[in-house]
Design a protein around this motif. Structure first.
Motif, short mmCIF file in Angstrom:
data_model
loop_
_atom_site.label_atom_id
_atom_site.label_comp_id
_atom_site.label_asym_id
_atom_site.label_seq_id
_atom_site.Cartn_x
_atom_site.Cartn_y
_atom_site.Cartn_z
N MET A 97 0.84 -1.19 0.00
CA MET A 97 0.00 0.00 0.00
C MET A 97 0.88 1.24 0.00
O MET A 97 1.71 1.42 0.89
CB MET A 97 -0.89 -0.01 1.26
N ASN A 98 0.73 2.08 -1.03
CA ASN A 98 1.47 3.33 -1.06
C ASN A 98 0.88 4.29 -0.05
O ASN A 98 -0.30 4.61 -0.10
CB ASN A 98 1.43 3.95 -2.47
N LYS A 99 1.71 4.78 0.85
CA LYS A 99 1.23 5.64 1.91
C LYS A 99 0.97 7.04 1.37
O LYS A 99 1.77 7.59 0.63
CB LYS A 99 2.27 5.70 3.04
N ILE A 100 -0.16 7.61 1.76
CA ILE A 100 -0.53 8.94 1.31
C ILE A 100 0.49 9.96 1.82
O ILE A 100 0.98 9.85 2.95
CB ILE A 100 -1.95 9.27 1.80
N ALA A 142 -1.71 6.05 12.39
CA ALA A 142 -2.56 5.08 13.09
C ALA A 142 -3.36 4.26 12.09
O ALA A 142 -3.55 3.04 12.26
CB ALA A 142 -3.49 5.80 14.06
N TYR A 143 -3.82 4.90 11.02
CA TYR A 143 -4.58 4.17 10.00
C TYR A 143 -3.70 3.10 9.34
O TYR A 143 -4.10 1.94 9.21
CB TYR A 143 -5.14 5.11 8.94
N TYR A 144 -2.52 3.49 8.90
CA TYR A 144 -1.67 2.55 8.18
C TYR A 144 -1.12 1.45 9.09
O TYR A 144 -0.78 0.36 8.61
CB TYR A 144 -0.53 3.28 7.49
N LYS A 145 -1.04 1.72 10.37
CA LYS A 145 -0.56 0.70 11.30
C LYS A 145 -1.52 -0.48 11.38
O LYS A 145 -1.10 -1.64 11.48
CB LYS A 145 -0.37 1.31 12.69
N ASP A 146 -2.82 -0.20 11.30
CA ASP A 146 -3.81 -1.27 11.39
C ASP A 146 -5.12 -0.81 10.73
O ASP A 146 -6.08 -0.45 11.41
CB ASP A 146 -4.05 -1.64 12.86
N PRO A 147 -5.17 -0.82 9.39
CA PRO A 147 -6.35 -0.28 8.69
C PRO A 147 -7.66 -0.95 9.09
O PRO A 147 -8.70 -0.29 9.18
CB PRO A 147 -6.02 -0.53 7.21
N GLU A 148 -7.61 -2.24 9.32
CA GLU A 148 -8.85 -2.98 9.60
C GLU A 148 -9.46 -2.58 10.94
O GLU A 148 -10.68 -2.63 11.12
CB GLU A 148 -8.57 -4.49 9.58
N ASN A 149 -8.62 -2.20 11.87
CA ASN A 149 -9.10 -1.87 13.22
C ASN A 149 -8.91 -0.40 13.57
O ASN A 149 -8.93 -0.04 14.75
CB ASN A 149 -8.40 -2.75 14.26
N TYR A 150 -8.73 0.43 12.55
CA TYR A 150 -8.51 1.86 12.80
C TYR A 150 -9.70 2.48 13.51
O TYR A 150 -10.86 2.23 13.16
CB TYR A 150 -8.28 2.59 11.48
#
Length: 409
Positions: A1-4, A273-281
């Motif tokens: 995933m390319n980080k924004i 925080a989003y990229y650390k754990d997108p599913e549980n953000y």
């Protein structure tokens, strides 16, 4: 995933360093001309070189705004300017005008071109057009929804990037194409001198009754019929990322270093925080409270979730909310004594309760119980601008940590 990419404003060298230190992946700034922000400090050539080195040494990028709509008399100065800065190592040029794009490509053939929001890019066919002329990134008009941005992303070349504003002041005119300032007080908005007449208070005058004013009432004070709330998308990071934008841009080259540090720091935490754990953000309300600690208007999501309506306007006042004062910036710190050397920015008084914050940290609150001048003399207060102070800290700090205190009601 390319980080924004988190893209931050840098009105001067201090703000550039604050943006980089507090987590911006890239900064955008203007030189002393051609950048649509005459009121910002902007950069001399020496400052530009220092700022670019500061960013590049930390793996960050620098974008130069060159987004005026030039008249004939501007062409030769722009060409000379480009010749002069072509070897500075600028990562991208933010440009509005086709002729300026042509000049940049001729003088700096390998330059990366970003199409400014001033160019009103509102659809994928326009983006495709600019791709044919070597534009690497389009900054989309503020009037697009998240769904429309996703549609642009899906229909343009894969190698083309998209960028969108996510925080800051909104313009009443279509992506900044406003002539009110020119018409009313002869200050050219498209040369960086906008007086923001959209924020002024207006009344109605009927042609046959000169001098007889009729207030356009919301309350007894009249109304600010063109006064937009500020854009804030910190609660909607997953939606921004799902829209496919490559870069999330913060407005504010004329804002303070305190503003830049606070806003960048809050968005950095939310994005990471989003990229650390997108599913549980899960959004942390503390991030929104943080961005409210700088001078701001009420917030809106603008056009992102559909056409902006009455709820996006502030009809009662054009005033900012200012609940906190920026009171000092850390220059140095002695860990053995826990004494920080601080440059004063607003008045502090012994006994004040202050908040201390820094890059990638949560703030803490402490009492100002130790206050000395540069020579070690005890002080009861520090009223002098940019006075050098010695302050004891409850926790370790580093260069560019900042101090703020809540305004007294």
């Amino acid at each position: 995933m390319n980080k924004i990419e988190l893209l931050a404003p840098a009105g001067d060298l201090e703000k550039l360093k604050a943006a980089i230190d507090y987590g911006a992946d890239a900064v955008y700034f203007g030189g002393e001309a051609f950048s649509l922000r005459a009121g910002a400090g902007n950069f001399t050539e020496e400052e530009m070189l220092e700022g670019i080195k500061y960013a590049h040494d930390r793996g960050r990028k620098c974008h130069l705004t060159l987004n005026i709509f030039p008249h004939n008399e501007d062409i030769e100065p722009i060409q000379k300017y480009l010749e002069h800065i072509k070897d500075f190592g600028i990562d991208a040029f933010i440009v509005s005008d086709p002729g300026t794009i042509m000049m940049v490509k001729e003088i700096i053939p390998n330059a990366e071109i970003h199409l400014s929001t001033q160019a009103n890019m509102t659809n994928y066919m326009t983006a495709r057009f600019w791709a044919q002329y070597g534009v690497k990134r389009v900054v989309m008009a503020r009037e697009l929804s998240l769904e429309e941005m996703r549609g642009v992303r899906d229909m343009i070349p894969a190698e083309m990037d998209t960028e969108a504003f996510i925080h800051g002041a909104m313009c009443i005119s279509y992506s900044g194409r406003c002539l009110l300032s020119n018409f009313m007080i002869q200050r050219d908005a498209n040369k960086g001198e906008c007086a923001h007449p959209c924020r002024w208070k207006y009344s109605l005058v009927e042609e046959q009754r000169p001098g007889e004013e009729f207030p356009v009432e919301e309350d007894e004070r009249g109304t600010y019929i063109m006064n937009s709330k500020d854009l804030c998308m910190i609660e909607h990071i997953p939606d921004l990322i799902a829209s496919g934008i490559s870069s999330a841009k913060i407005e504010g080259r004329m804002k303070s270093a305190f503003y830049v540090a606070t806003i960048v720091g809050a968005y950095r935490k939310a994005i990471d925080a989003y990229y650390k754990d997108p599913e549980n953000y899960k959004f942390n309300p503390a991030w929104l409270e943080e961005v409210k600690k700088v001078s701001h208007r009420d917030f809106t999501t603008g056009f992102y979730y559909g056409k902006a309506g009455n709820e996006s306007q502030n009809y009662a006042s054009s005033a900012y909310t200012r609940d906190y004062d920026f009171v000092g910036k850390v220059l140095d710190f002695d860990e053995a004594t826990m004494i920080a050397t601080v440059e004063q920015r607003n008045k502090m008084v012994l006994g004040d309760e202050i908040e201390v914050f820094g890059p990638y940290t949560d703030f803490w609150t402490q009492k100002l119980d130790y206050l000395k001048d540069e020579e070690g003399n005890d002080l009861e207060s520090a009223p002098h601008p940019q006075q050098i102070l010695k302050i004891r800290m409850d926790h370790p700090v580093k260069h560019n940590f900042m101090l703020r205190k809540r305004k007294e009601k």
